[in-house]
Design a protein around this motif. Structure first.
Motif, PDB file in Angstrom:
ATOM      1  N   GLY A 249      35.715  43.235  48.879  1.00 41.01           N
ATOM      2  CA  GLY A 249      36.929  42.945  49.516  1.00 41.01           C
ATOM      3  C   GLY A 249      38.194  42.348  48.595  1.00 41.01           C
ATOM      4  O   GLY A 249      38.423  43.116  47.768  1.00 41.01           O
ATOM      5  N   THR A 250      38.756  41.434  49.314  1.00 42.33           N
ATOM      6  CA  THR A 250      40.171  40.914  48.703  1.00 42.33           C
ATOM      7  C   THR A 250      39.529  39.822  47.560  1.00 42.33           C
ATOM      8  O   THR A 250      40.433  38.734  46.983  1.00 42.33           O
ATOM      9  CB  THR A 250      40.981  40.496  49.800  1.00 42.33           C
ATOM     10  OG1 THR A 250      39.844  39.547  50.617  1.00 42.33           O
ATOM     11  CG2 THR A 250      41.653  41.366  50.117  1.00 42.33           C
ATOM     12  N   ASP A 251      38.331  39.562  47.366  1.00 43.87           N
ATOM     13  CA  ASP A 251      37.747  38.237  47.169  1.00 43.87           C
ATOM     14  C   ASP A 251      38.887  38.639  44.995  1.00 43.87           C
ATOM     15  O   ASP A 251      38.499  39.856  44.671  1.00 43.87           O
ATOM     16  CB  ASP A 251      36.239  38.678  46.088  1.00 43.87           C
ATOM     17  CG  ASP A 251      35.701  38.150  47.887  1.00 43.87           C
ATOM     18  OD1 ASP A 251      36.074  37.808  48.433  1.00 43.87           O
ATOM     19  OD2 ASP A 251      34.443  38.335  47.591  1.00 43.87           O
TER      20      ASP A 251
ATOM     21  N   HIS B  99      30.622  40.328  41.109  1.00 44.34           N
ATOM     22  CA  HIS B  99      30.614  41.152  41.478  1.00 44.34           C
ATOM     23  C   HIS B  99      29.527  42.275  41.528  1.00 44.34           C
ATOM     24  O   HIS B  99      29.134  41.907  40.294  1.00 44.34           O
ATOM     25  CB  HIS B  99      32.332  42.290  41.721  1.00 44.34           C
ATOM     26  CG  HIS B  99      33.080  41.172  42.674  1.00 44.34           C
ATOM     27  ND1 HIS B  99      33.598  40.193  41.752  1.00 44.34           N
ATOM     28  CD2 HIS B  99      34.172  41.839  43.270  1.00 44.34           C
ATOM     29  CE1 HIS B  99      34.425  39.832  42.815  1.00 44.34           C
ATOM     30  NE2 HIS B  99      34.727  40.703  43.341  1.00 44.34           N
TER      31      HIS B  99
ATOM     32  N   ARG C  63      44.152  45.385  41.039  1.00 49.87           N
ATOM     33  CA  ARG C  63      43.513  45.071  41.861  1.00 49.87           C
ATOM     34  C   ARG C  63      43.419  45.506  42.799  1.00 49.87           C
ATOM     35  O   ARG C  63      44.507  45.446  43.225  1.00 49.87           O
ATOM     36  CB  ARG C  63      43.442  43.436  41.007  1.00 49.87           C
ATOM     37  CG  ARG C  63      41.941  42.809  42.527  1.00 49.87           C
ATOM     38  CD  ARG C  63      40.873  43.459  42.013  1.00 49.87           C
ATOM     39  NE  ARG C  63      39.866  42.962  42.679  1.00 49.87           N
ATOM     40  CZ  ARG C  63      38.895  42.860  43.170  1.00 49.87           C
ATOM     41  NH1 ARG C  63      38.669  44.977  43.821  1.00 49.87           N
ATOM     42  NH2 ARG C  63      38.103  42.403  44.244  1.00 49.87           N
ATOM     43  N   LEU C  64      42.404  46.643  43.502  1.00 48.44           N
ATOM     44  CA  LEU C  64      42.825  46.906  45.003  1.00 48.44           C
ATOM     45  C   LEU C  64      41.530  45.710  44.745  1.00 48.44           C
ATOM     46  O   LEU C  64      40.518  45.491  44.749  1.00 48.44           O
ATOM     47  CB  LEU C  64      42.966  48.478  44.625  1.00 48.44           C
ATOM     48  CG  LEU C  64      44.084  48.877  43.915  1.00 48.44           C
ATOM     49  CD1 LEU C  64      44.231  50.696  44.276  1.00 48.44           C
ATOM     50  CD2 LEU C  64      45.112  48.500  44.509  1.00 48.44           C
ATOM     51  N   SER C  65      41.880  46.705  47.063  1.00 48.65           N
ATOM     52  CA  SER C  65      40.258  45.863  47.283  1.00 48.65           C
ATOM     53  C   SER C  65      39.035  45.808  46.793  1.00 48.65           C
ATOM     54  O   SER C  65      38.338  44.762  47.194  1.00 48.65           O
ATOM     55  CB  SER C  65      40.557  46.325  49.374  1.00 48.65           C
ATOM     56  OG  SER C  65      40.331  47.449  49.565  1.00 48.65           O
ATOM     57  N   ASP C  66      38.615  46.851  46.422  1.00 50.63           N
ATOM     58  CA  ASP C  66      37.628  46.982  46.016  1.00 50.63           C
ATOM     59  C   ASP C  66      37.013  47.916  44.643  1.00 50.63           C
ATOM     60  O   ASP C  66      36.225  48.408  44.392  1.00 50.63           O
ATOM     61  CB  ASP C  66      36.680  48.297  47.547  1.00 50.63           C
ATOM     62  CG  ASP C  66      37.457  49.032  47.896  1.00 50.63           C
ATOM     63  OD1 ASP C  66      38.445  49.267  46.911  1.00 50.63           O
ATOM     64  OD2 ASP C  66      36.605  50.131  48.044  1.00 50.63           O
ATOM     65  N   ARG C  67      38.239  47.805  44.327  1.00 53.80           N
ATOM     66  CA  ARG C  67      37.868  48.747  42.757  1.00 53.80           C
ATOM     67  C   ARG C  67      39.077  47.952  41.588  1.00 53.80           C
ATOM     68  O   ARG C  67      40.079  46.903  42.413  1.00 53.80           O
ATOM     69  CB  ARG C  67      37.977  49.894  43.031  1.00 53.80           C
ATOM     70  CG  ARG C  67      39.963  50.395  43.264  1.00 53.80           C
ATOM     71  CD  ARG C  67      39.609  51.836  44.030  1.00 53.80           C
ATOM     72  NE  ARG C  67      40.655  52.342  44.768  1.00 53.80           N
ATOM     73  CZ  ARG C  67      40.671  52.027  46.077  1.00 53.80           C
ATOM     74  NH1 ARG C  67      39.859  51.369  46.527  1.00 53.80           N
ATOM     75  NH2 ARG C  67      42.410  52.960  46.897  1.00 53.80           N
TER      76      ARG C  67
END
Length: 194
Positions: free
Chosen positions: A84-86, A61, A181-185
């Protein structure tokens, strides 16, 4: 003030806060208010022990921003990482002394306690080496102003090394914290009280 005007004013404030890049609290995160008092019931079960997320499938990332927000029950730091959801690896813990990875150089951080935050996102594009976040080792985080915060006291950029960015967060005292942990942060909240 008329109820309709109050609702419109409240909505305008939320829109202004959202456009300023701050993160508004979710109702479930802040808790219910005590009947008639207007005081928020704050969560107390986060604890102050180290928290981590580790996943062997995590992809590289890039860190693109760090921002903060103030809430009724906690102060919040947000690491914008995309992906994303990585999966995203992280490790957050209280330390007595903030030491830069990998050199071990001591970086002074003001406050009664220090959170050492490691986020599995580099401050540069892993493929091109181009900087994606302008942090400088030993310096305060660019664009982060902690004036008026109840818990946060200081920030320092540690390093970005082998796909991991390190930040020191000075807080008022060793207080409960959580990591989400959220989708992009990645979000780190530190409570105002126990």
């Amino acid at each position: 003030m008329h109820k309709g005007r109050r609702a419109a004013a409240a909505a305008a404030v939320l829109v202004a806060v959202g456009s300023a890049g701050l993160v508004a609290p979710a109702a479930s995160a802040v808790g219910a208010t005590t009947a008639g008092s207007g005081a928020a019931t704050c969560p107390t079960g986060w604890g102050s022990q180290p928290k981590q997320g580790s996943d062997q499938t995590a992809k590289p990332h890039s860190l693109t921003g760090i921002r903060t927000g103030r809430h009724d029950c906690y102060d919040r730091m947000v690491f914008d990482v995309g992906g994303g959801t990585d999966a995203l690896n992280y490790h957050v813990e209280y330390v007595d002394t903030f030491r830069q990875d990998p050199s071990g150089t001591v970086i002074p951080v003001s406050g009664g306690a220090i959170l050492d935050i490691h986020v599995g996102a580099s401050a540069y594009d892993p493929e091109t080496g181009r900087a994606t976040y302008p942090g400088r080792p030993g310096k305060a985080l660019p664009g982060v102003d902690l004036t008026g915060y109840r818990t946060f006291r200081d920030t320092k950029f540690g390093s970005s090394f082998e796909g991991v960015t390190q930040v020191g967060l000075g807080v008022r005292a060793r207080l409960p914290f959580r990591v989400q942990r959220l989708s992009d942060r990645l979000v780190v909240d530190v409570a105002h009280t126990w």
